[in-house]
Design a protein around this motif. Structure first.
Motif, PDB file in Angstrom:
ATOM      1  N   GLU A  67      75.565  65.274  52.818  1.00 10.09           N
ATOM      2  CA  GLU A  67      75.070  65.637  54.146  1.00 10.09           C
ATOM      3  C   GLU A  67      75.613  66.984  54.617  1.00 10.09           C
ATOM      4  OE1 GLU A  67      74.854  62.832  57.239  1.00 10.09           O
ATOM      5  OE2 GLU A  67      73.915  61.285  55.997  1.00 10.09           O
ATOM      6  N   SER A  68      76.677  67.456  53.975  1.00  9.12           N
ATOM      7  CA  SER A  68      77.207  68.779  54.294  1.00  9.12           C
ATOM      8  C   SER A  68      76.534  69.866  53.460  1.00  9.12           C
ATOM      9  CB  SER A  68      78.721  68.818  54.038  1.00  9.12           C
ATOM     10  OG  SER A  68      79.397  67.883  54.846  1.00  9.12           O
ATOM     11  N   GLY A  69      75.647  69.451  52.572  1.00 12.94           N
ATOM     12  CA  GLY A  69      74.968  70.413  51.710  1.00 12.94           C
ATOM     13  C   GLY A  69      75.818  70.899  50.565  1.00 12.94           C
ATOM     14  N   ARG A  70      76.919  70.178  50.281  1.00 17.50           N
ATOM     15  CA  ARG A  70      77.824  70.562  49.189  1.00 17.50           C
ATOM     16  C   ARG A  70      78.129  69.351  48.311  1.00 17.50           C
ATOM     17  NH1 ARG A  70      81.063  74.989  49.437  1.00 17.50           N
ATOM     18  NH2 ARG A  70      81.509  74.352  47.294  1.00 17.50           N
ATOM     19  N   PRO A  71      77.139  68.823  47.586  1.00 11.84           N
ATOM     20  CA  PRO A  71      77.378  67.648  46.739  1.00 11.84           C
ATOM     21  C   PRO A  71      78.457  67.865  45.690  1.00 11.84           C
ATOM     22  CG  PRO A  71      75.258  68.672  46.242  1.00 11.84           C
ATOM     23  CD  PRO A  71      75.745  69.287  47.513  1.00 11.84           C
ATOM     24  N   ASP A  72      78.725  69.126  45.359  1.00  6.11           N
ATOM     25  CA  ASP A  72      79.772  69.431  44.388  1.00  6.11           C
ATOM     26  C   ASP A  72      81.166  69.104  44.908  1.00  6.11           C
ATOM     27  OD1 ASP A  72      78.978  71.715  46.125  1.00  6.11           O
ATOM     28  OD2 ASP A  72      80.761  72.653  45.248  1.00  6.11           O
ATOM     29  N   LEU A  73      81.291  68.882  46.223  1.00 15.08           N
ATOM     30  CA  LEU A  73      82.599  68.578  46.819  1.00 15.08           C
ATOM     31  C   LEU A  73      82.859  67.079  46.937  1.00 15.08           C
ATOM     32  CD1 LEU A  73      82.693  71.166  49.762  1.00 15.08           C
ATOM     33  CD2 LEU A  73      83.936  71.290  47.590  1.00 15.08           C
ATOM     34  N   ALA A  74      81.981  66.259  46.376  1.00 11.57           N
ATOM     35  CA  ALA A  74      82.097  64.808  46.560  1.00 11.57           C
ATOM     36  C   ALA A  74      83.452  64.273  46.107  1.00 11.57           C
ATOM     37  CB  ALA A  74      80.969  64.101  45.812  1.00 11.57           C
ATOM     38  N   GLU A  75      83.914  64.673  44.944  1.00 14.85           N
ATOM     39  CA  GLU A  75      85.187  64.148  44.434  1.00 14.85           C
ATOM     40  C   GLU A  75      86.355  64.585  45.308  1.00 14.85           C
ATOM     41  OE1 GLU A  75      87.825  64.147  40.284  1.00 14.85           O
ATOM     42  OE2 GLU A  75      85.742  64.856  40.274  1.00 14.85           O
ATOM     43  N   ASP A  76      86.362  65.863  45.705  1.00 13.18           N
ATOM     44  CA  ASP A  76      87.456  66.357  46.539  1.00 13.18           C
ATOM     45  C   ASP A  76      87.446  65.686  47.916  1.00 13.18           C
ATOM     46  OD1 ASP A  76      88.315  68.036  44.552  1.00 13.18           O
ATOM     47  OD2 ASP A  76      87.266  69.804  45.333  1.00 13.18           O
ATOM     48  N   MET A  77      86.267  65.543  48.503  1.00 12.79           N
ATOM     49  CA  MET A  77      86.189  64.911  49.818  1.00 12.79           C
ATOM     50  C   MET A  77      86.611  63.449  49.759  1.00 12.79           C
ATOM     51  SD  MET A  77      82.836  66.368  51.819  1.00 12.79           S
ATOM     52  CE  MET A  77      82.836  68.014  52.546  1.00 12.79           C
ATOM     53  N   THR A  78      86.238  62.770  48.696  1.00 11.61           N
ATOM     54  CA  THR A  78      86.627  61.363  48.534  1.00 11.61           C
ATOM     55  C   THR A  78      88.132  61.221  48.473  1.00 11.61           C
ATOM     56  OG1 THR A  78      84.572  60.816  47.395  1.00 11.61           O
ATOM     57  CG2 THR A  78      86.439  59.349  47.039  1.00 11.61           C
ATOM     58  N   SER A  79      88.772  62.058  47.670  1.00  8.66           N
ATOM     59  CA  SER A  79      90.228  62.001  47.524  1.00  8.66           C
ATOM     60  C   SER A  79      90.923  62.302  48.845  1.00  8.66           C
ATOM     61  CB  SER A  79      90.673  62.997  46.451  1.00  8.66           C
ATOM     62  OG  SER A  79      92.084  63.028  46.357  1.00  8.66           O
ATOM     63  N   GLN A  80      90.464  63.328  49.539  1.00  6.09           N
ATOM     64  CA  GLN A  80      91.080  63.694  50.815  1.00  6.09           C
ATOM     65  C   GLN A  80      90.824  62.640  51.885  1.00  6.09           C
ATOM     66  OE1 GLN A  80      90.292  67.801  51.986  1.00  6.09           O
ATOM     67  NE2 GLN A  80      90.091  68.367  49.847  1.00  6.09           N
ATOM     68  N   LEU A  81      89.640  62.019  51.839  1.00  6.18           N
ATOM     69  CA  LEU A  81      89.315  60.963  52.801  1.00  6.18           C
ATOM     70  C   LEU A  81      90.311  59.817  52.698  1.00  6.18           C
ATOM     71  CD1 LEU A  81      87.340  59.641  54.857  1.00  6.18           C
ATOM     72  CD2 LEU A  81      86.085  58.755  52.880  1.00  6.18           C
ATOM     73  N   LEU A  82      90.587  59.356  51.491  1.00  4.56           N
ATOM     74  CA  LEU A  82      91.512  58.243  51.301  1.00  4.56           C
ATOM     75  C   LEU A  82      92.927  58.634  51.709  1.00  4.56           C
ATOM     76  CD1 LEU A  82      91.830  55.350  50.391  1.00  4.56           C
ATOM     77  CD2 LEU A  82      92.144  56.160  48.043  1.00  4.56           C
ATOM     78  N   THR A  83      93.324  59.854  51.403  1.00  2.96           N
ATOM     79  CA  THR A  83      94.666  60.324  51.784  1.00  2.96           C
ATOM     80  C   THR A  83      94.822  60.358  53.302  1.00  2.96           C
ATOM     81  OG1 THR A  83      94.891  61.654  49.768  1.00  2.96           O
ATOM     82  CG2 THR A  83      96.280  62.252  51.638  1.00  2.96           C
ATOM     83  N   GLU A  84      93.847  60.925  53.977  1.00  4.52           N
ATOM     84  CA  GLU A  84      93.913  61.003  55.451  1.00  4.52           C
ATOM     85  C   GLU A  84      93.920  59.609  56.067  1.00  4.52           C
ATOM     86  OE1 GLU A  84      94.522  63.541  57.144  1.00  4.52           O
ATOM     87  OE2 GLU A  84      93.739  65.326  56.160  1.00  4.52           O
TER      88      GLU A  84
END
Length: 235
Positions: A67-84
């Motif tokens: 939804e941010s228009g950056r599907p390539d960031l899925a893995e990084d966003m997932t990892s940061q989401l769980l950390t936060e």
């Protein structure tokens, strides 16, 4: 809704969702999502919070990236989401209104399990902090063979581990995603939280604002086995 299917019934087992049902952590997920998106310079799209509610965190990370228009960031966003999320929960763990009391009531007449889309260590840590972990016989989360909600796998597995038929099991949920999973497993469903969408209402047997609802508390207390007193007659 068919409230009598719950309020006039004694389930053979009860399976609770964790986030937003037992633990007041849905707001932590929302804050974590906002922090991650803000870190990349994105803002949540309208309706994003509802679309993300109840999803497995890996699916949520993917949704955020897409939804941010950056599907390539899925893995990084997932990892940061769980950390936060873990950081926020550790700072302020809280149970939902009535959750603690209801769990202690119903554990006296039925085996209990948790079916969650969160990692097992997160669920166990939250429940342990709240003093509820020992109340549950089983914690079920997705793995290589158990698909996340809205698939029914976590609920089917919980019923099997409790040794009961899903049709004799009550699920307690707060999200459309979770309700879909429980209904797909063939369970009766008690929903709790702010009033949901018509689609969710159509699926549940009873929806209450919170688990401290007087009718729900009375239902639970009425099913606690009475304690005999005095001498037991010889047989």
């Amino acid at each position: 809704m068919t409230a009598s299917r719950i309020l006039s019934w004694t389930p053979a087992a009860i399976v609770f969702d964790c986030d937003g049902t037992l633990m007041d952590t849905e707001r932590h997920w929302q804050d974590a999502r906002d922090l991650v998106l803000d870190g990349y310079g994105f803002a949540p799209a309208p309706g994003f919070a509802e679309r993300a509610k109840g999803l497995h965190y890996t699916e949520c990370g993917t949704l955020m990236a897409v939804e941010s228009g950056r599907p390539d960031l899925a893995e990084d966003m997932t990892s940061q989401l769980l950390t936060e999320f873990r950081t926020l929960v550790a700072e302020e763990p809280m149970t939902m209104p009535g959750a603690r009391e209801l769990v202690h009531d119903v554990r006296r007449f039925a085996p209990l399990a948790v079916a969650s889309n969160c990692p097992a260590e997160v669920v166990e840590s939250c429940l342990d902090t709240a003093g509820l972990l020992e109340c549950f016989d089983h914690i079920v989360v997705p793995d290589d063979t158990i698909r996340p909600k809205p698939h029914p796998d976590v609920y089917l597995t919980a019923a099997r581990l409790c040794g009961v038929d899903p049709a004799d099991t009550l699920a307690v949920e707060d999200s459309h995603c979770g309700v879909q999973a429980a209904v797909g497993a063939g369970m009766r469903v008690l929903g709790a939280g702010s009033w949901p969408s018509p689609e969710t209402v159509a699926l549940v047997d009873l929806w209450v604002r919170a688990l401290d609802n007087p009718e729900v508390r009375l239902w639970a207390c009425d099913r606690v086995p009475s304690q005999t007193t005095g001498n037991v007659p010889a047989t």
